[in-house]
Design an enzyme around this catalytic site. Structure first.
Site, PDB file in Angstrom:
ATOM      1  N   GLY A 137       0.824  -1.163   0.074  1.00 37.30           N
ATOM      2  CA  GLY A 137      -0.207   0.119  -0.114  1.00 37.30           C
ATOM      3  C   GLY A 137       0.679   1.358  -0.217  1.00 37.30           C
ATOM      4  N   ARG A 188      -6.343   2.708 -15.398  1.00 37.75           N
ATOM      5  CA  ARG A 188      -6.632   3.422 -14.115  1.00 37.75           C
ATOM      6  C   ARG A 188      -7.059   4.700 -13.997  1.00 37.75           C
ATOM      7  NH1 ARG A 188      -3.218   4.733 -11.058  1.00 37.75           N
ATOM      8  NH2 ARG A 188      -4.148   3.841  -9.052  1.00 37.75           N
ATOM      9  N   CYS A 245     -13.587   2.506 -28.515  1.00 40.42           N
ATOM     10  CA  CYS A 245     -14.759   3.170 -28.822  1.00 40.42           C
ATOM     11  C   CYS A 245     -15.572   3.374 -27.234  1.00 40.42           C
ATOM     12  CB  CYS A 245     -15.490   2.119 -29.600  1.00 40.42           C
ATOM     13  SG  CYS A 245     -15.280   2.667 -31.234  1.00 40.42           S
ATOM     14  N   GLU A 246     -15.386   4.402 -26.751  1.00 35.58           N
ATOM     15  CA  GLU A 246     -15.907   4.766 -25.407  1.00 35.58           C
ATOM     16  C   GLU A 246     -15.372   6.016 -24.868  1.00 35.58           C
ATOM     17  OE1 GLU A 246     -15.777   1.319 -22.949  1.00 35.58           O
ATOM     18  OE2 GLU A 246     -16.206   2.443 -21.040  1.00 35.58           O
TER      19      GLU A 246
END
Ligand code: LLP
Length: 429
Positions: A246, A328, A359-360
């Protein structure tokens, strides 16, 4: 901008490992994941050397989910780090390079019977048990004649680290592990500890990812020691404490990663004092960094295809990658630094949004970045993409995954080849 590892600027051009981006493009094409091999080994060494205490046994376990392939396993093998795997696939990759099985830790909240059987056959060191049903599943698959299987239990200490919701793991409703606040957890631990087929070593927790607050780690450690005391009162001795990973890294200006030397010195000193006071020693302390070892050692190199300014005023740069190799931003609203690698020091002309071929509308690589006006054919690098990029890449829109190249000492080598169209249909019947 902040440069990491062997990154440098020569005559307005970006170099890594002594290699220019133009040269990499000529040799391998784009998009391309480029990893600084020296930075990788340096980061491994940094963890090995700084996570030490004169009176505590310690171990650094690399979380392979961040970035894994055979070349990476080879580096890890030489580094002395241990390995955290979370799937049969990660284990297979490690086994192919004959990574020492004793140093493998098998994680995951839903290990399948096949994966468990495979891990047992490989003789991996330790399973991190997630919950009781899984424990029973492992027990059923154990063969009678082997040494007791080492296990740790993943627990949830209820620490909330300041990070994105999807990558924080210790809220009370997290899917991972068992809560230390649930009395049934201690009963279950007692049961595991008294089962002769197992060698119950202790506890594991992981409070989240991309954490910048020292306090979160210190608090987790303290909470875990308190829980160890509770268990000790019930007759269970914890001999290993794994605090997970982390450790946050630098993506954009303003990100201030912890000084790991200082953090570990403080963390281990605090742990030693607490453990000694509670009479809980000896305890081995482990951590599991992923991102902090690979993120800043990697960049993704793209070629600019075009630029377009919308009627609404958004200035787009189109590159030859997409959310399929860079998820991400879409997934976590993550922020990145990007540069035209041939004009590193040129004055910026506008704020751009870097987007790809998918395509987005959510296909955003870098939400906002100041750049000189990009020209078609120029190279654009997105920085700090060494963790959770290659490993999270997909074939959305039947886009082929980029290759991975290691650079070092003025040379480069391909460690994962570019996918081909043939690869895309390989499993189609
Ligand atoms: N150990 C355990 C049990 C973990 O679940 C993780 C990460 C790590 C260690 C390594 O954490 P790190 O040091 O890399 O922060 N895909 C997300 C990150 C997910 C992390 C999941 N677990 C991202 O791209 O930010």
């Amino acid at each position: 901008m902040q440069l990491f590892g062997t990154q440098e600027i020569r005559n307005n051009q970006f170099y890594m490992g002594g290699v220019s981006m133009e040269e990499l493009k000529e040799t391998y094409g784009t998009p391309l994941y480029v990893m600084d091999e020296q930075a990788l080994t340096e980061n491994m060494r940094l963890f090995q050397e700084s996570f030490r205490h004169e009176r505590l046994d310690t171990e650094v376990i690399y979380a392979s989910k961040a970035f894994m392939n055979r070349a990476m396993v080879r580096l890890l093998k030489d580094s002395g780090l241990s390995l955290d795997v979370v799937s049969g696939g990660e284990l297979y990759t490690a086994a192919k390079e004959d990574f020492p099985r004793e140093r493998i830790y098998f994680h995951g909240n839903n290990k399948s019977p096949e994966e468990i059987a495979y891990a047992l056959k490989e003789g991996i060191g330790t399973f991190i048990v997630d919950h009781e049903l899984e424990f029973q599943r492992i027990a059923l698959l154990l063969k009678g004649d082997r040494r007791p299987q080492r296990i740790l239990l993943r627990v949830n200490p209820g620490i909330e680290a300041h990070t994105h919701e999807y990558i924080s793991t210790t809220k009370n409703d997290s899917k991972f592990g068992l809560s230390i606040f649930d009395e049934a957890t201690a009963d279950f631990i007692k049961k595991m500890a008294s089962d002769r087929r197992f060698d119950f070593r202790g506890l594991h927790c992981h409070i989240g990812s991309q954490i910048f607050e020292e306090e979160s780690f210190l608090k987790a450690a303290k909470t875990m020691v308190e829980y160890m005391r509770t268990l000790s009162e019930k007759g269970v001795q914890v001999r290993e404490l794994n605090l997970g990973g982390g450790f946050g890294v630098h993506y954009v200006q303003g990100d201030e990663p912890l000084n790991l030397n200082k953090l570990f010195e403080k963390l281990l000193a605090q742990l030693y004092t607490l453990l000694e006071k509670e009479n809980l020693l000896p305890v081995k302390i482990m951590i599991e960094p992923g991102r902090a070892i690979t993120a800043t050692a990697g960049i993704t190199l793209y070629e600019v295809g075009s630029v377009k300014k919308t009627f609404g005023g958004m200035h787009y740069v189109f590159v030859d990658g997409s959310m399929a190799d860079h998820i991400r931003t879409a997934l976590y609203d993550a922020r990145y630094t990007a540069k035209l690698t041939g004009r590193m020091m040129d004055p910026q002309s506008d704020t751009f949004r870097v987007t790809g071929k998918a395509c987005e509308s959510g296909d955003i690589l870098v939400k906002e970045v100041r750049l000189p006006l990009p020209r078609p054919g120029e190279l654009l690098a997105v920085f700090s993409t060494g963790a959770y990029h290659y490993s999270m890449a997909s074939n959305y829109n039947r886009l082929t995954k980029p290759p991975v190249v290691f650079v070092k000492d003025g040379g480069s080598r391909l460690v994962v080849r570019r996918e081909t169209y043939e690869d895309l249909i390989r499993n189609d019947l």
